[in-house]
Design an enzyme around this catalytic site. Structure first.
Site, PDB file in Angstrom:
ATOM      1  N   GLU A 325       0.827  -1.217   0.000  1.00  0.00           N
ATOM      2  CA  GLU A 325       0.000   0.000   0.000  1.00  0.00           C
ATOM      3  C   GLU A 325       0.858   1.262   0.000  1.00  0.00           C
ATOM      4  O   GLU A 325       0.540   2.242   0.687  1.00  0.00           O
ATOM      5  CB  GLU A 325      -0.932   0.018   1.230  1.00  0.00           C
ATOM      6  CG  GLU A 325      -1.730  -1.255   1.420  1.00  0.00           C
ATOM      7  CD  GLU A 325      -2.862  -1.128   2.426  1.00  0.00           C
ATOM      8  OE1 GLU A 325      -3.982  -1.546   2.094  1.00  0.00           O
ATOM      9  OE2 GLU A 325      -2.652  -0.606   3.533  1.00  0.00           O
ATOM     10  N   CYS A 418     -11.215   0.214   7.202  1.00  0.00           N
ATOM     11  CA  CYS A 418     -10.700   1.537   7.555  1.00  0.00           C
ATOM     12  C   CYS A 418     -11.354   2.644   6.754  1.00  0.00           C
ATOM     13  O   CYS A 418     -11.569   3.752   7.271  1.00  0.00           O
ATOM     14  CB  CYS A 418      -9.183   1.583   7.353  1.00  0.00           C
ATOM     15  SG  CYS A 418      -8.616   1.052   5.729  1.00  0.00           S
TER      16      CYS A 418
END
Lengths: 665, 665
Positions: A325, A418
């Site tokens: 990421e 998230c």
């Protein structure tokens, strides 16, 4: 680096927990400088009461946020809190040590929502969940259900991956929001107790604290600055400063992923996990604001420019790699594998807004605008019920993926959830990112229908606005309140994308020549009076945009943009084939079409193109470059009408192909 | 689909374990059809004794393979075996349940190496490690140190990730190689015992076997076919067929990663984890060869063509994603994030070679050649000591990565050390992939200096070859042995990249007109006699290659190729700047330069180009497409001499930038 001291923050004199909300301060929000802040600009209050963002926020308040408690219940987050409190029985549910943060982010969203639109059901949900959080806290202030329930209560043994301080940060942010929005200190008391616990544990060697360390995922740092601002307790600011400066010293094994390769002050470009990097930079900027730390400011300015110049997608999206990421190399900005996590877009808005407040420079809000309208907003479906974790710039014909969080398909909720509550909290608190004030007047960073409120020498400045932005480029502004006989400057951001504007003040019209833009701002200094009218016209014709030639991924392509919106093609609008074989004809003009019936009402951009007929070349897709030059033996291309929609609205009809960058030959 | 039955395999009549090696059969190798095989073509023996591949194999035998035992000792693999045998003390070492397979792959490499160049030290190492393996085996045949030492001996509980059958497969392959190469049955006995155990456990519901399942990583399937070929035991072939057909039925949760989304017979393109897909397809092809299963053959042919047409990098590299190590969408072929695992290149060679033997079609060996010289060979350094796990087609200026297995930097060994011993075994056994024979003659698939040996009606055909291929396009062939008065066909593969060739037979010269190529083969039927000379000249001028326009990643770029070699630029050859700003001038001719001093001796390709001077455009790298057209205000570009080296030789001097695809505008 000397900077002007601002008089504006001094107009918000309270540093006691209760004073700010008691006196009805309109500068509520997730970023509020302390009275001692070294920033030129303070957030100004905005009430959004119509137009583009009001519609998105209405869905957020009506659909997304109310669904939160049910989703958090079914995903186990709320039960984990009850298990930790000893009031429920069962097994911990959740795949990650940071599942508590989903609850906290939702609480922050709900708090901002309650501040705007009080609602009995939502207030009940908030009160109930605040109680769950308080009940799960341990006597010494520690709170993390994963470690309490699964790790035998052992703490801080895995700072790289444990996310204990990260979760604490989101708890603190939620508590500050809850306190500012409702006046209740119930959650703030929990946060203060946890912060005091953390402060008793973490510190430099020799400080007498037992542990010298930082969390693998920055977040507690910005939260501690806000807690300092809310409570006036300087220890929290010092603790935030300690944490920010302890990254890059090998406490996390030197991992670039965790921002531990190099101290921020020495870094030359953003790197590692994108959200981690951006949260850390937001904290550094907060510290520069509060302490006047020129070294942190210089680093933040340098890294912001390196990021925008070399590592930002046209949508404002950040993060090039699925794996880790993280940011890629300079100019490594892939399309179909763009990661562009929704949370990274949110983090970018948070950081850039802090930079705008620190420096007063318009370019930071240029990036905020681009990110809000594109890379961020694509993260939530128009109906507020489905989400994208990653935001690619291309989906190929025949795309398949394994599903899961990183799918290019909208999903109801994620295993790693998230992004959804992060979207909720930004949308619910969006008004806090739109305008600022200084001792010279009011700066309008983002154009919305509503009221912008500043303070000048303790007197209110109120400017109302009406606009159909971003569909139209006209913004009508009316001075509603102004100090008498006191000149001040109304600063209007002329967006970086806008090459052509006019402004009318009363009966006078000015253009680039007689009302020049300096550093992105059109500054109108007058002795304003209630009823004064200003009309800003931003040229909003659709345009074709090309990238720096070092962005290999889009060589030979252009993107369609209009105003702040990046456009894309979707397969569903181009029946009879996919998009992999399309070509845009750049010699034919673009046209716009208002489509109130489409995707909640959008302006589409129409373009001429063609569909390549690619001759079957056998089993090998590479051939000698000059063979077949002049299209010998190639079947003729077919004309193709192209319909582009705003990128934020993609993936709201059916699965299929999509592309932002359009080949031109 | 009817296919000609081959007489050639019938010339190798033995199906008993010992007969093959006892009678000195030269068709040793990892793919040897059984007497009952339904294939037209059988592998022919080749002795490589000079030239390009001999040099690479010399390093493999002198450096890489001898280093294996030390590396396997320090990484813990060998001690794990001693721990399982109870002859050593300590903790299991290794991060993965498949660490045993590193040992087995090394043993296979060492076996092929011993067969060519007997060496006392290596023979001792092999004998010692074979004993370790035998000692670790459990009484019922099971062997996996991870499960024996860490999982309390529990078995087959996690078929998705456990790799127990995968490891068994590599053990069996090693045992077959060891038996074929040395005649010893010590390791073969271990393999047979393990295979019998597996056969007693796995089977269809109702078969009386306790478990219906497949391994998350195919490998045991090809191994079982080879074990059948080596032992004549049909149960192993049946078991391989059972496994191949049980993928795609949800036994692994339907995961595409594990090849369980859809049965192979129904699949329309390659998908999921690249190595897993390719090993499974190799097994399907082996089964088609051995059983005449037309459905498997059709599927394999369909999937091979879909793979090459839409999912193969120009280097032959396979696998588009770091995340999941899997294939991407059709035409999704990124450069800097190409995964192109070295093991996937090896798997591709293994599968394509089986397809060549099944069908006799030259295109399969076209891909083998491309992969060997490019995507495969880049995986090992010229000195044989450092490795690449992933093989990107571009490394940017200022590239940074977090190191680790998937780094774009060569590494001494990996945490997941699958690739190095896989390279060793392919190089050590490379002679097995170069030529075939049928009842009509001999087919030369790959050109090397050495001797090609076929069999015709029990009589040997021997053709010797001398060539400086791939540096030169001339291959000189001499018939050394031939049956008297019996015409046969010498088939020479004319590579897919070659648009221009000549062949001289004795004093006669033929070109495309009078010696046409059919299906990639130049077939020369004669009554050959010892001493007959054939000289093949393949046009090997450097060329520029373009991709199908749907390969977005390389739009506006070409690659330089020469013969079977793909070329690249490296930063180290272009001082004064990186490669991100370079442009190739396609109007100027390419030149070649022989550089015996460089990289072990290569031919470089020289091209004209320029370095773009990119004006500082401020903080945002995107701008309106027609602004600045005509390079107004852009500083002039600088001329740049480009030096391209063979891709396989990159990353052998210093870290830095590299690119295969070169922008042309």
């Amino acid at each position: 680096m000397p900077r002007p001291r601002s008089a504006a923050p001094s107009a918000t004199p309270s540093s006691s927990p209760s004073a700010a909300s008691e006196r009805g301060d309109t500068r509520l929000g997730p970023v509020r400088h302390s009275p001692d802040a070294e920033a030129a600009f303070a957030p100004a209050a905005v009430a959004v009461d119509g137009g583009f963002w009001d519609a998105r926020r209405e869905v957020n308040g009506r659909v997304s946020i109310p669904q939160g408690p049910g989703l958090l219940e079914s995903a186990g987050n709320l039960r984990n809190l009850r298990l930790a409190a000893g009031t429920d029985k069962g097994e911990f549910q959740g795949a990650y040590p940071f599942v508590d943060s989903d609850v906290y982010k939702w609480l922050e969203a709900a708090a901002w929502q309650l501040a705007r639109t009080p609602d009995g059901d939502l207030a009940d949900d908030v009160a109930r969940i605040v109680s769950l959080v308080a009940g799960a806290q341990q006597d010494d202030g520690y709170l993390n259900t994963w470690f309490q329930l699964l790790k035998g209560g052992e703490r801080y043994l895995d700072l790289r991956w444990g996310h204990e301080l990260y979760c604490a940060g989101h708890l603190i942010q939620a508590a500050v929001a809850h306190h500012r929005a409702t006046g209740s200190s119930e959650l703030l008391d929990v946060a203060v107790k946890f912060a005091d616990h953390i402060d008793s544990v973490f510190g430099l060697p020799g400080s007498g604290k037992p542990l010298d360390g930082v969390d693998g995922h920055p977040e507690v740092e910005t939260a501690l600055v806000e807690l300092y601002r809310e409570t006036g307790e300087h220890r929290y600011l010092d603790l935030a400063g300690y944490f920010v400066d302890r990254f890059g010293h090998g406490l996390l094994g030197g991992e670039v992923y965790c921002q531990d390769r190099v101290p921020l002050r020495e870094a030359t470009n953003v790197e590692g996990h994108a959200v981690r990097q951006l949260y850390l930079l937001a904290a550094a900027t907060d510290l520069a604001v509060e302490t006047g730390d020129g070294g942190l400011r210089t680093a933040a300015e340098r890294l912001w420019e390196a990021m925008t110049t070399t590592k930002t997608h046209i949508t404002g999206g950040l993060g090039a790699h699925h794996d880790e990421e993280d940011f890629g190399d300079p100019y490594e900005l892939p399309n179909e594998r763009a990661y562009c996590e929704t949370c990274a877009a949110i983090a970018s808005v948070q950081w850039s807004w802090r930079m705008a407040l620190l420096t007063g420079e318009a370019r930071y809000s240029d990036l905020v605008e681009r990110t809000l309208y594109n890379g961020f907003l694509a993260g939530v479906s128009l109906d507020g019920e489905r989400w994208l974790y990653v935001n690619p710039l291309q989906v190929r014909d025949g795309h398949t993926d394994a599903g899961g969080d990183q799918s290019a398909r909208r999903t109801r909720w994620f295993r790693c959830a998230c992004c959804p509550p992060n979207v909720m909290r930004l949308l619910a608190g969006l008004e806090h990112y739109l305008a600022s004030g200084d001792d010279g007047g009011l700066q309008i960073h983002q154009y919305v229908t509503g009221r912008y409120t500043g303070l000048l020498d303790g007197t209110g400045i109120v400017v109302s606005a009406e606009t159909d932005y971003p569909w139209q480029g006209t913004i009508g502004l009316t001075v509603e309140e102004s100090p008498a006989d006191r000149p001040w400057t109304l600063s209007l951001r002329i967006p970086q994308w806008c090459g052509d504007y006019r402004v009318r003040v009363g009966d006078s019209v000015y253009d680039e020549t007689d009302a020049p833009v300096t550093d992105g701002w059109l500054r109108l200094e007058r002795t304003w009076a209630p009823g004064d009218r200003i009309v800003l016209d931003l040229g909003i014709e659709p345009r074709l945009t090309a990238a720096d030639p070092r962005v290999d991924a889009v060589r030979g392509c252009v993107a369609i943009e209009r105003g702040p919106l990046v456009y894309c093609l979707e397969g569903v609008d181009h029946p009879g084939g996919g998009l992999d074989d399309m070509v845009l004809d750049t010699t034919r003009p673009l046209a716009v079409k208002h489509r109130p019936d489409l995707l909640g009402g959008v302006v589409t951009v129409l373009a001429a193109g063609r569909r390549r007929n690619i001759a079957d070349a056998g089993w090998w897709p590479y051939r000698t470059a000059d063979a077949g030059a002049g299209d010998d033996g190639q079947p003729a291309d077919e004309p193709l009408e192209l319909t582009a929609i705003p990128y934020y609205a993609w993936a709201n009809r059916q699965d299929g192909s999509m592309r932002v960058w359009l080949p031109t030959s």
